[in-house]
Design a protein around this motif. Structure first.
Motif, PDB file in Angstrom:
ATOM      1  N   GLU A   1       0.830  -1.205   0.000  1.00  0.00           N
ATOM      2  CA  GLU A   1       0.000   0.000   0.000  1.00  0.00           C
ATOM      3  C   GLU A   1       0.870   1.262   0.000  1.00  0.00           C
ATOM      4  N   ASP A   2       1.986   1.198   0.700  1.00  0.00           N
ATOM      5  CA  ASP A   2       2.908   2.334   0.699  1.00  0.00           C
ATOM      6  C   ASP A   2       3.495   2.544  -0.694  1.00  0.00           C
ATOM      7  N   ASP A   3       3.835   1.447  -1.356  1.00  0.00           N
ATOM      8  CA  ASP A   3       4.351   1.545  -2.723  1.00  0.00           C
ATOM      9  C   ASP A   3       3.361   2.281  -3.621  1.00  0.00           C
ATOM     10  N   GLU A   4       2.085   1.905  -3.516  1.00  0.00           N
ATOM     11  CA  GLU A   4       1.054   2.518  -4.350  1.00  0.00           C
ATOM     12  C   GLU A   4       0.878   3.993  -4.000  1.00  0.00           C
ATOM     13  N   LEU A   5       1.023   4.315  -2.729  1.00  0.00           N
ATOM     14  CA  LEU A   5       0.798   5.682  -2.270  1.00  0.00           C
ATOM     15  C   LEU A   5       1.812   6.661  -2.849  1.00  0.00           C
ATOM     16  N   VAL A   6       3.021   6.215  -3.062  1.00  0.00           N
ATOM     17  CA  VAL A   6       4.095   7.124  -3.500  1.00  0.00           C
ATOM     18  C   VAL A   6       4.594   6.840  -4.905  1.00  0.00           C
ATOM     19  N   ALA A   7       3.985   5.878  -5.597  1.00  0.00           N
ATOM     20  CA  ALA A   7       4.543   5.400  -6.874  1.00  0.00           C
ATOM     21  C   ALA A   7       4.726   6.517  -7.881  1.00  0.00           C
ATOM     22  N   ASP A   8       3.730   7.408  -8.033  1.00  0.00           N
ATOM     23  CA  ASP A   8       3.833   8.430  -9.071  1.00  0.00           C
ATOM     24  C   ASP A   8       4.992   9.381  -8.818  1.00  0.00           C
ATOM     25  N   ARG A   9       5.246   9.688  -7.531  1.00  0.00           N
ATOM     26  CA  ARG A   9       6.348  10.599  -7.203  1.00  0.00           C
ATOM     27  C   ARG A   9       7.706   9.918  -7.366  1.00  0.00           C
ATOM     28  N   VAL A  10       7.806   8.670  -6.930  1.00  0.00           N
ATOM     29  CA  VAL A  10       9.078   7.950  -7.040  1.00  0.00           C
ATOM     30  C   VAL A  10       9.432   7.705  -8.505  1.00  0.00           C
ATOM     31  N   GLU A  11       8.441   7.358  -9.319  1.00  0.00           N
ATOM     32  CA  GLU A  11       8.684   7.085 -10.740  1.00  0.00           C
ATOM     33  C   GLU A  11       9.138   8.322 -11.501  1.00  0.00           C
ATOM     34  N   THR A  12       8.780   9.490 -11.017  1.00  0.00           N
ATOM     35  CA  THR A  12       9.079  10.722 -11.755  1.00  0.00           C
ATOM     36  C   THR A  12      10.163  11.557 -11.083  1.00  0.00           C
ATOM     37  N   GLN A  13      10.811  11.016 -10.062  1.00  0.00           N
ATOM     38  CA  GLN A  13      12.008  11.653  -9.532  1.00  0.00           C
ATOM     39  C   GLN A  13      13.177  11.265 -10.437  1.00  0.00           C
ATOM     40  N   PHE A  14      13.948  12.238 -10.860  1.00  0.00           N
ATOM     41  CA  PHE A  14      15.077  11.981 -11.761  1.00  0.00           C
ATOM     42  C   PHE A  14      16.329  11.753 -10.920  1.00  0.00           C
ATOM     43  N   VAL A  15      16.837  10.536 -10.943  1.00  0.00           N
ATOM     44  CA  VAL A  15      17.939  10.131 -10.074  1.00  0.00           C
ATOM     45  C   VAL A  15      19.032   9.496 -10.921  1.00  0.00           C
ATOM     46  N   GLY A  16      20.282   9.954 -10.729  1.00  0.00           N
ATOM     47  CA  GLY A  16      21.383   9.329 -11.446  1.00  0.00           C
ATOM     48  C   GLY A  16      22.563  10.255 -11.607  1.00  0.00           C
ATOM     49  N   SER A  17      23.420   9.902 -12.530  1.00  0.00           N
ATOM     50  CA  SER A  17      24.559  10.749 -12.857  1.00  0.00           C
ATOM     51  C   SER A  17      24.056  12.036 -13.497  1.00  0.00           C
ATOM     52  N   ALA A  18      24.942  13.009 -13.637  1.00  0.00           N
ATOM     53  CA  ALA A  18      24.539  14.273 -14.266  1.00  0.00           C
ATOM     54  C   ALA A  18      24.033  14.028 -15.680  1.00  0.00           C
ATOM     55  N   ARG A  19      24.671  13.122 -16.396  1.00  0.00           N
ATOM     56  CA  ARG A  19      24.225  12.836 -17.765  1.00  0.00           C
ATOM     57  C   ARG A  19      22.832  12.219 -17.757  1.00  0.00           C
ATOM     58  N   THR A  20      22.591  11.261 -16.870  1.00  0.00           N
ATOM     59  CA  THR A  20      21.285  10.605 -16.788  1.00  0.00           C
ATOM     60  C   THR A  20      20.191  11.618 -16.478  1.00  0.00           C
ATOM     61  N   VAL A  21      20.416  12.443 -15.465  1.00  0.00           N
ATOM     62  CA  VAL A  21      19.395  13.402 -15.045  1.00  0.00           C
ATOM     63  C   VAL A  21      19.183  14.474 -16.104  1.00  0.00           C
ATOM     64  N   ALA A  22      20.241  14.946 -16.715  1.00  0.00           N
ATOM     65  CA  ALA A  22      20.093  15.956 -17.769  1.00  0.00           C
ATOM     66  C   ALA A  22      19.279  15.410 -18.939  1.00  0.00           C
ATOM     67  N   ASP A  23      19.443  14.140 -19.263  1.00  0.00           N
ATOM     68  CA  ASP A  23      18.630  13.524 -20.315  1.00  0.00           C
ATOM     69  C   ASP A  23      17.149  13.580 -19.938  1.00  0.00           C
ATOM     70  N   HIS A  24      16.821  13.246 -18.678  1.00  0.00           N
ATOM     71  CA  HIS A  24      15.436  13.318 -18.211  1.00  0.00           C
ATOM     72  C   HIS A  24      14.911  14.749 -18.290  1.00  0.00           C
ATOM     73  N   LEU A  25      15.721  15.706 -17.874  1.00  0.00           N
ATOM     74  CA  LEU A  25      15.288  17.096 -17.884  1.00  0.00           C
ATOM     75  C   LEU A  25      15.045  17.598 -19.301  1.00  0.00           C
ATOM     76  N   GLU A  26      15.848  17.147 -20.247  1.00  0.00           N
ATOM     77  CA  GLU A  26      15.617  17.533 -21.633  1.00  0.00           C
ATOM     78  C   GLU A  26      14.292  16.984 -22.142  1.00  0.00           C
ATOM     79  N   ARG A  27      13.951  15.757 -21.734  1.00  0.00           N
ATOM     80  CA  ARG A  27      12.656  15.202 -22.123  1.00  0.00           C
ATOM     81  C   ARG A  27      11.519  16.013 -21.506  1.00  0.00           C
ATOM     82  N   LEU A  28      11.673  16.389 -20.242  1.00  0.00           N
ATOM     83  CA  LEU A  28      10.652  17.188 -19.572  1.00  0.00           C
ATOM     84  C   LEU A  28      10.470  18.530 -20.273  1.00  0.00           C
ATOM     85  N   GLN A  29      11.579  19.169 -20.601  1.00  0.00           N
ATOM     86  CA  GLN A  29      11.502  20.466 -21.274  1.00  0.00           C
ATOM     87  C   GLN A  29      10.834  20.329 -22.646  1.00  0.00           C
TER      88      GLN A  29
END
Length: 386
Positions: A323-351
């Protein structure tokens, strides 16, 4: 694409084993450091009755931060108008602007009140129809065409009538006070800033300091509803919250653009979009630093109030359920976590998916040094791509 500005959104997080005083000192230090790193803005959020968040008054923290920095724009993300007046807001920011002119962003948000009444987005009355909704960026299987994750909508229905939610509203409101309609309150803020406030009887009001303050006014919103419409109708800048409500970020940005009317301050829509990120030297280290995020979000969504941010070991020791997994899933799935290259790739997609003019980065880790490093590594990668 990576040439667009990055800003900072700070909740003034309190780490486990630490104090609010240490959190405030860390945030002021982070503002200095991110100014050096090249970030364009530094905003403070407003939250109440959260043991793990010390940012209860953006204006107070901004006044302290303004004296510790010199070039970075500083602002609120956002002042919650549901439990304050237009005049008190304009006067507070007018005081800061009087000593630090030309650097202040006044971000306005809704909170601690009943749902706002929708008002027309054209004309002065209800006779003219609102603009038709625009076609949203397509989302198939929870992803945009460029791969940005758009999860299912999260419902806060389980918190309706929760005693802690009721307590917060009680403590933030004077007995018997009725919150002003949000759109009307934003109109009053703008009129006071411009020196154009008049009562229906023609009585003038002039906020000193405040009137004529050189501030940028923003509206923050999580959907395409009242906040987006109010920002668009007034030709204001708009901040869409991917980190709070990732399911509705496209709706928010597109609803704002559909309602936008040019103003003296802005001739076209202007949007920043928030993202929650953690950056480290490599993906594995970043994931370890982000271990506390899920229980931290759970504490917010159960109305417990944000807990002091745990260490990775403390987070792993906490009880956890499906139930805890379900409660926070949308936020955890959309947190960008990783190296600078990984996160910058996510941010470019968001932009790209939101067509954002800026991005607003919020990062929480247990150790202050890790948070500083996260912002530094991201800035270096972003500048390299720009």
């Amino acid at each position: 694409m990576s040439g667009i500005p990055l800003g900072v959104l700070d909740l003034v997080p309190v780490a486990s084993g630490s104090t609010a005083a240490e959190a405030l000192k860390n945030s002021i230090d982070l503002a200095r450091r991110t100014e050096e790193f090249g970030y364009a803005r530094y905003w403070f959020a407003e939250h109440h009755l959260n043991p793990g968040v010390a940012g209860t008054s953006p204006a107070v923290v901004l006044a302290l931060t303004a004296s510790a920095t010199s070039t970075i724009r500083i602002g609120s993300g956002a002042v919650q108008l549901g439990h304050r007046t237009a005049l008190s807001t304009v006067e507070e920011f007018g005081l800061i602007d009087a000593l630090h002119p030309g650097r202040l962003d006044l971000g306005l948000g809704r909170s601690a009140g009943p749902p706002a009444r929708r008002r027309p987005t054209t004309g002065e009355g209800a006779d003219e129809p609102a603009p038709p909704p625009v076609q949203a960026t397509p989302v198939v299987g929870g992803y945009t065409p460029n791969g940005l994750r758009i999860p299912d909508r999260f419902s806060f229905a389980h918190l309706l009538g929760h005693p802690r939610v009721a307590l917060q509203q009680k403590l933030l409101s004077l007995p018997g006070a009725q919150p002003q309609d949000y759109s009307e309150q934003v109109d009053d803020v703008l009129a006071l800033l411009r020196g154009e406030y008049r009562t229906p009887e023609g009585v003038e009001a002039h906020a000193v300091p405040g009137e004529g303050a050189d501030v940028q006014v923003w509206v923050l919103g999580s959907s395409g509803g009242v906040s987006a419409e109010t920002a668009g109708r007034n030709g204001l800048r708009f901040a869409a919250n991917y980190h709070v409500s990732p399911a509705t970020v496209l709706e928010a940005a597109e609803g704002y653009r559909a309602a936008f009317k040019p103003s003296a301050e802005l001739d076209r829509p202007y949007v920043t979009v928030s993202a929650d990120v953690v950056v480290a030297e490599d993906d594995a280290t970043a994931r370890e630093l982000a271990t506390g995020y899920a229980p931290w979000v759970r504490s917010i969504r159960t109305a417990e109030g944000a807990i002091p941010y745990p260490t990775p070991a403390e987070a792993r020791a906490l009880p956890w359920s499906e139930e805890d997994d379900e409660l926070v899933a949308d936020r955890v799935e959309t947190q960008f976590v990783g190296s600078a290259r990984t996160v910058a790739d996510h941010l470019e997609r968001l932009q790209e998916a939101t067509d954002a003019d800026e991005l607003l980065i919020t990062t929480i880790t247990h150790r202050h040094a890790d948070r500083v490093r996260s912002y530094r590594l991201l800035a270096q990668e972003w500048q390299r791509r720009g």
